[in-house]
Scaffold this motif. Structure first.
Motif, PDB file in Angstrom:
ATOM      1  N   ILE A 308       0.830  -1.208   0.000  1.00  0.00           N
ATOM      2  CA  ILE A 308       0.000   0.000   0.000  1.00  0.00           C
ATOM      3  C   ILE A 308       0.862   1.255   0.000  1.00  0.00           C
ATOM      4  O   ILE A 308       0.635   2.192  -0.767  1.00  0.00           O
ATOM      5  CB  ILE A 308      -0.964  -0.024   1.210  1.00  0.00           C
ATOM      6  N   TYR A 312       1.124   4.153  -2.826  1.00  0.00           N
ATOM      7  CA  TYR A 312       0.840   5.533  -2.431  1.00  0.00           C
ATOM      8  C   TYR A 312       1.962   6.458  -2.875  1.00  0.00           C
ATOM      9  O   TYR A 312       1.731   7.529  -3.430  1.00  0.00           O
ATOM     10  CB  TYR A 312       0.657   5.626  -0.917  1.00  0.00           C
ATOM     11  N   ARG A 315       1.938   6.995  -6.673  1.00  0.00           N
ATOM     12  CA  ARG A 315       0.874   7.909  -7.099  1.00  0.00           C
ATOM     13  C   ARG A 315       1.261   9.350  -6.787  1.00  0.00           C
ATOM     14  O   ARG A 315       1.093  10.235  -7.592  1.00  0.00           O
ATOM     15  CB  ARG A 315      -0.431   7.594  -6.372  1.00  0.00           C
ATOM     16  N   GLY A 316       1.807   9.536  -5.578  1.00  0.00           N
ATOM     17  CA  GLY A 316       2.192  10.883  -5.167  1.00  0.00           C
ATOM     18  C   GLY A 316       3.205  11.467  -6.126  1.00  0.00           C
ATOM     19  O   GLY A 316       3.101  12.612  -6.538  1.00  0.00           O
TER      20      GLY A 316
END
Lengths: 321, 532
Positions: A308, A312, A315-316
């Motif tokens: 996860i 994350y 994506r950031g």
């Protein structure tokens, strides 16, 4: 100066960080025995995950790999035991089993591929189905118990798992070879480009004269062959197969692929990232074994968190572009 | 101050700059949008129009400069916090070029999306349906508020967008190329609507490449060129020629290049006979000659694209229906586009974004995708790929901020040039291009026409599908017209006239393929015999 690309470097930085944690946690971590054990263990998931990188890059998914591995293990063991009566040379028997294994893997992949492309069923559903089928077949073949490899062959075959060349176990060499071939195939050939294109937008791929169905089917076959290769080096480790063999491999393989930066919806894949992802997953398990701070039973939880967090961060990094 | 006046707003930007990363794309714009005015923004693809409207509507932050909003006769207020939410609260609504509708929801649900009417606990569906119906009635639209949006035609989707803007009580309504997807009739309805908004004191921002439309409805015209302000002018001061000249920054000598004449005895390079489209009773046949531009005209949905995609194996057709296809006298039955490509045929799709380019991939990746077979043996020869790409950038004048951007960040015109470069890299001799200039500014259009002329001069043959009749007439040697899935006639010479083409396109006239009369019009029979 090339700017540091978090998308590319991220998984590698994480690997280094986890490695340092390992060093701090326990002195035994750095022993050559432990390190080569980590590498050998990551080979199975790593090889399967390299196949999965192709499937996912081309916009597909294969959930059947774990039970396919169990099924191929079972077939290999039954075949080798059966050939004992008619063939004297153990090496010949093993070679025949290896060839059969690769064949079954390719055919199993072909079936997944044709069902998704020709029968036009979603890959998730097709491979969910074949996952159940292979798992149940191996349980049936073992009559609910365990299939064991004949000890005479097992002794000779075990060299494939335990043998060492230039300080590294054979499975690690196989892993390296598969990774290098996978890297070249994905990044330097027309087929690799086609995988990116198909996963990115099938319609554009079709209008660019790409045989979309053929490319997709080929990725599933590649995945099948990778599973077969992983099985070939896995069988001599335990010398047995059962309904419990290769359980959750599909999730670990997909996790390795995703941690490595490949995009789950397709169109972008990284073999190097996948290798790092597989190493990270094995390292976590290993470190939890070496420390009392966190229970080993929480291995899955830690892996889940890593997946996860990895996504994350990726994506950031994209948002900021 | 009456409520009426309070409802009229003035939105202005002062010295607006916008950069993406290190690249500045808007260099100091000063624009004032007044209530009750239709303000057209004009510029070539890549001039910065879309970026500007995204900033106005809060979808993109500005890099420097000021955004000011004055309500009624009041003082202009400096907008510091400006995002999409605050923009919509102040009544600034953008209707995107690509619509922003939830396809699975109904029309009514879409109109009130994010703006739902609630009862005490649950949504008040009845009230929303009723009000949605009211908005649609104002638009004189027959769309059913309960219809699912994904079932609607493009023009109907646009109506839904406009209704949605009404529901949001728009005071500044920004329309980004609203007519690109509309028929002329639908455009007129939209214009009446815009007029009503205008009388109601709404400030309207209108973006279009169609200069006639701008002449028809605009009060003010702001022209942008390469992110710079050329100026804001009252519409009455500019002629269409002025607009084109200011936009391009040079005189447009001739939009259409001189086309080389078609030799009398040119060999037939592509012959399609008796191809029957699904759901049709009459088959179509046509021939393309070497060095020819064969135009394909017809109304939207008349089957031109379907016909070509069937020929090329991109659409499935029962074998019997495909008729016979001959490429330079050789029989062919394409099941995959690659077999057509290998016989020297290339197809430029009209769906640039959906089927033409991989928007999130790099330019060179897109460029070589159709011709990879030429540069790869076992591995791809990346060096010759790079050389070919550099050459194509030059040949096709593809302009970009930076070579490492993805195709989706190119402006529409440059995307089209990249797509053209991509299919021509396979060095086809027969080129089928579908709507090559849709949504493209006049400068790039002219460039594309000149590319076509060059291709013909060098012995290529070309099929040009286009809904723009001037373009068809300006470029084609002969024109095939389709009506309802079949070829209604192939026109040449004096017949290449806008009205004549329209007669065939609307089914008023038709030439029989088999030299038989299909429609009982006496003049048709004469032409038909001459054709045979």
């Amino acid at each position: 100066m090339p700017k540091l690309d978090l998308k590319t470097a991220g998984p590698f930085i994480a690997l280094v960080a986890i490695f340092i944690i390992g060093v701090l946690v326990n002195d035994a971590f750095l022993s050559s025995g432990n390190l080569s054990n980590i590498l050998a263990r990551s080979s199975f998931i790593g090889i399967v995950a390299i196949g999965a990188t192709f499937v996912i890059t081309a916009g597909g998914i294969d959930l059947s790999v774990g039970s396919m591995a169990a099924f191929i293990s079972g077939c290999m063991i039954l075949l080798m035991n059966a050939l004992m009566d008619s063939i004297d040379s153990m090496v010949v028997i093993i070679i025949l089993a290896v060839i059969a294994s690769l064949g079954i893997g390719a055919v199993a992949g072909l079936i997944n591929g044709l069902l998704t492309t020709k029968a036009k069923i979603e890959a998730f559903i097709v491979t969910l189905g074949t996952m159940g089928i292979y798992r149940s077949l191996v349980t049936y073949m073992a009559d609910g118990g365990t299939l064991s490899l004949n000890f005479t062959i097992g002794d000779i075959y075990s060299e494939v798992y335990y043998g060492v060349f230039l300080g590294l176990p054979y499975p690690v060499w196989v892993f390296i070879a598969v990774a290098v071939i996978g890297y070249v195939l994905l990044n330097m050939t027309a087929f690799g480009r086609h995988c990116f294109a198909v996963g990115s937008n099938e319609s554009v791929a079709r209008f660019s004269a790409i045989h979309v169905d053929r490319v997709k089917t080929a990725t599933y076959m590649l995945q099948g062959v990778c599973v077969a290769i992983a099985t070939i080096i896995y069988v001599p480790r335990l010398g047995s197969a059962s309904g419990q063999t290769g359980i959750l491999w599909e999730l670990e393989a997909i996790a390795a692929v995703i941690i490595g930066g490949t995009v789950l919806k397709g169109g972008y894949g990284r073999i190097g990232g996948t290798v790092v992802g597989a190493l990270i997953l094995t390292l976590i398990g290993n470190i939890l074994n070496l420390t009392d701070a966190v229970s080993n039973y929480l291995n899955g939880a830690v892996q889940g968190i890593i997946v996860i967090v990895a996504v994350y961060l990726q994506r950031g990094a994209w948002r900021r572009d | 101050m009456s409520e009426e006046e309070h409802n009229i707003v003035t939105l202005s930007v002062k010295n607006l700059h916008k950069s993406f990363g290190p690249v500045e794309v808007l260099h100091g714009l000063d624009i004032t949008l007044r209530g009750g005015e239709v303000h057209a923004i004009l510029g070539e693809n890549g001039a910065g129009k879309s970026t500007l409207v995204k900033i106005l509507s809060g979808f993109e932050p500005l890099s420097s400069g000021e955004l000011l909003l004055a309500k009624g006769g009041g003082e202009a207020e400096l907008l510091t916090e400006w995002d999409n939410e605050t923009a919509e609260r102040d009544g600034v609504v953008l209707i995107h070029q690509e619509f922003n509708l939830a396809e699975q929801l109904t029309v009514a649900e879409n109109i009130f999306l994010g703006n739902e009417i609630k009862g005490r606990l649950f949504l008040n569906k009845k009230a929303m349906r009723r009000k949605a119906q009211g908005y649609l009635d104002i638009l004189r639209s027959e769309i059913d508020p309960d219809a699912a949006v994904d079932r609607l035609a493009v023009s109907a989707k646009q109506m839904v967008e406009v209704a949605k803007a009404q529901a949001k009580n728009a005071r500044v309504l920004i329309l980004d190329e609203p007519t690109a997807v509309l028929t002329q009739q639908e455009s007129q309805i939209l214009f009446e609507l815009i007029e009503r908004f205008r009388q109601d004191g709404v400030a309207i921002v209108f973006i279009s490449h169609k200069l006639e439309e701008i002449e028809q409805i605009a009060d003010m015209i702001t022209i942008l060129r390469d992110g710079e302000m050329v100026g804001s002018y009252p519409a009455s001061e500019l002629s269409k020629d002025d607009m084109a000249r200011l936009m391009v920054g040079r005189e447009l000598s001739s939009l259409f290049p001189q086309m080389p004449a078609l030799p009398n005895e040119a060999e037939v390079v592509l012959k399609v006979s008796d191809l029957l489209l699904p759901g049709n009773s009459k088959s179509s046949s046509f021939e393309l000659r070497k060095g020819e531009v064969l135009g394909f005209s017809g109304l939207v949905g008349s089957g031109r694209t379907a016909l070509m995609e069937t020929v090329l194996g991109l659409r499935k057709a029962a074998k019997a229906n495909r008729g016979t296809i001959e490429v330079r006298g050789e029989r062919a039955n394409f099941k995959q586009l690659s077999s057509a490509r290998d016989m020297g045929i290339a197809y430029l799709t009209k769906d640039r974004k959906g089927s033409g380019l991989l928007l999130e991939k790099g330019l060179s990746f897109n460029f070589s995708l159709f011709s990879l077979h030429k540069i790869s043996r076992l591995l791809i020869d990346t060096r010759s790929e790079a050389i070919a790409f550099e050459k194509a950038i030059e040949t096709f004048d593809i302009r970009m901020k930076d070579k490492s951007i993805v195709a989706g960040n190119l402006s529409g015109g440059n995307q089209q040039k990249l797509l053209l470069a991509k299919i021509l890299e396979a060095q086809p001799s027969i080129i089928i291009i579908d709507e090559p200039t849709r949504g493209i500014d006049i400068g790039t259009k002219s460039q594309i026409y000149h590319f076509i002329a060059q291709l013909i001069a060098s012995g290529h043959s070309l099929i040009l599908i286009s809904s723009d009749i001037t373009e068809i007439i300006g470029l084609s040697h002969r024109v095939a017209v389709m009506y309802h899935g079949e070829l209604s006639g192939v026109l040449e010479g004096d017949e290449l006239d806008e009205h004549e083409i329209m007669r065939y396109a609307t089914g008023l006239k038709s030439k029989s393929q088999n030299n038989k009369l299909q429609q009982n019009e006496s003049e048709t029979s004469g032409i038909s015999n001459a054709q045979a």
